[in-house]
Design a protein around this motif. Sequence first.
Motif, PDB file in Angstrom:
ATOM      1  N   LYS A 170       3.680  -1.257   7.383  1.00  0.00           N
ATOM      2  CA  LYS A 170       4.916  -0.964   6.664  1.00  0.00           C
ATOM      3  C   LYS A 170       5.160   0.532   6.720  1.00  0.00           C
ATOM      4  N   PRO A 171       6.414   0.951   6.623  1.00  0.00           N
ATOM      5  CA  PRO A 171       6.721   2.375   6.773  1.00  0.00           C
ATOM      6  C   PRO A 171       6.217   3.195   5.595  1.00  0.00           C
ATOM      7  N   LEU A 172       5.845   4.438   5.894  1.00  0.00           N
ATOM      8  CA  LEU A 172       5.382   5.380   4.890  1.00  0.00           C
ATOM      9  C   LEU A 172       5.953   6.753   5.231  1.00  0.00           C
ATOM     10  N   THR A 173       6.520   7.408   4.240  1.00  0.00           N
ATOM     11  CA  THR A 173       7.004   8.776   4.416  1.00  0.00           C
ATOM     12  C   THR A 173       6.117   9.698   3.600  1.00  0.00           C
ATOM     13  N   ALA A 174       5.594  10.731   4.234  1.00  0.00           N
ATOM     14  CA  ALA A 174       4.688  11.662   3.553  1.00  0.00           C
ATOM     15  C   ALA A 174       4.903  13.057   4.096  1.00  0.00           C
ATOM     16  N   ILE A 198      -0.237   9.839  -0.244  1.00  0.00           N
ATOM     17  CA  ILE A 198      -1.381  10.738  -0.330  1.00  0.00           C
ATOM     18  C   ILE A 198      -1.927  10.712  -1.751  1.00  0.00           C
ATOM     19  N   ASP A 199      -3.195  10.375  -1.917  1.00  0.00           N
ATOM     20  CA  ASP A 199      -3.793  10.315  -3.243  1.00  0.00           C
ATOM     21  C   ASP A 199      -3.995  11.723  -3.806  1.00  0.00           C
ATOM     22  N   ALA A 253      -4.458  15.313  -1.778  1.00  0.00           N
ATOM     23  CA  ALA A 253      -3.386  16.305  -1.934  1.00  0.00           C
ATOM     24  C   ALA A 253      -3.961  17.653  -2.374  1.00  0.00           C
ATOM     25  N   ILE A 254      -4.935  17.628  -3.284  1.00  0.00           N
ATOM     26  CA  ILE A 254      -5.563  18.872  -3.746  1.00  0.00           C
ATOM     27  C   ILE A 254      -6.346  19.516  -2.606  1.00  0.00           C
ATOM     28  N   LEU A 255      -7.089  18.713  -1.856  1.00  0.00           N
ATOM     29  CA  LEU A 255      -7.834  19.247  -0.709  1.00  0.00           C
ATOM     30  C   LEU A 255      -6.879  19.954   0.257  1.00  0.00           C
ATOM     31  N   LEU A 256      -5.789  19.296   0.613  1.00  0.00           N
ATOM     32  CA  LEU A 256      -4.861  19.858   1.591  1.00  0.00           C
ATOM     33  C   LEU A 256      -4.173  21.111   1.075  1.00  0.00           C
ATOM     34  N   GLY A 273      -4.796   8.422   7.621  1.00  0.00           N
ATOM     35  CA  GLY A 273      -4.818   9.617   8.446  1.00  0.00           C
ATOM     36  C   GLY A 273      -4.306  10.927   7.895  1.00  0.00           C
ATOM     37  N   PRO A 274      -4.019  11.076   6.593  1.00  0.00           N
ATOM     38  CA  PRO A 274      -3.385  12.322   6.140  1.00  0.00           C
ATOM     39  C   PRO A 274      -4.200  13.583   6.432  1.00  0.00           C
ATOM     40  N   ILE A 275      -5.527  13.513   6.281  1.00  0.00           N
ATOM     41  CA  ILE A 275      -6.347  14.704   6.517  1.00  0.00           C
ATOM     42  C   ILE A 275      -6.429  15.008   8.009  1.00  0.00           C
ATOM     43  N   ALA A 276      -6.766  13.996   8.806  1.00  0.00           N
ATOM     44  CA  ALA A 276      -6.888  14.207  10.251  1.00  0.00           C
ATOM     45  C   ALA A 276      -5.568  14.678  10.855  1.00  0.00           C
ATOM     46  N   LEU A 277      -4.464  14.088  10.440  1.00  0.00           N
ATOM     47  CA  LEU A 277      -3.163  14.471  10.990  1.00  0.00           C
ATOM     48  C   LEU A 277      -2.816  15.906  10.611  1.00  0.00           C
TER      49      LEU A 277
END
Length: 207
Positions: A18-22, A43-44, A48-51, A71-75
């Motif tokens: 399913k689509p996700l916008t982040a 993003i949990d 989010a704090i890490l990034l 994939g938020p961290i790797a991306l």
Amino acid sequence: MESAHYFSATPAGPFTRKPLTAELAGETRRLQTSSGIFSPDGIDKGTAILLTEVPAPAPQGNLLDIGCGWGPIALTMALKAPSARVYAVDVNERCIALTNENAAALGLANVTASTPDAVDPNLRFDTIWSNPPIRIGKDELHSLLKLWLPRLAPGGTAWLVVQKNLGADSLQRWLAAELDESFTVSREATSKSFRILKVRKASRLPQ
């Protein structure tokens, strides 16, 4: 909670994308997610704090995301360090597929998601970022970190985000006691209910 068994290799139920916008690396990205993975709806807080808190990854070399989810961290690592090679590992086959598909959708040819055992054991990593899967249990978490943190390259740094009430301080003490003298472990930041832990591998052994 649909992500309750996100650490299963083969989650129950259909693998329906399913689509996700982040927002990643300062821009809105259109991606895909599914049920049966960690934080499927975005993003949990910990990630989010890490990034937000950690410095940019090494611009070249090998980078690692332990427990990649969709994939938020790797991306983000790949977007910030396009000349580096980013490895993303997870036991969940949906996470591996989604991270690879999301990287392809963003044109990131420098990302490879796989199971941990598919990564060359001789590789060393200049930067590791992780929101480690605390809920797999202490023994399994310790085994996971003992597998990857010793693979830091000389001068390399790992950044871990861990919730305070899930044992961040005891994990910091354990890491300091478990890793050899070439590593230093420190608490670099506290944000909301999370700690940012830094593990650094010395450029050379102490004299």
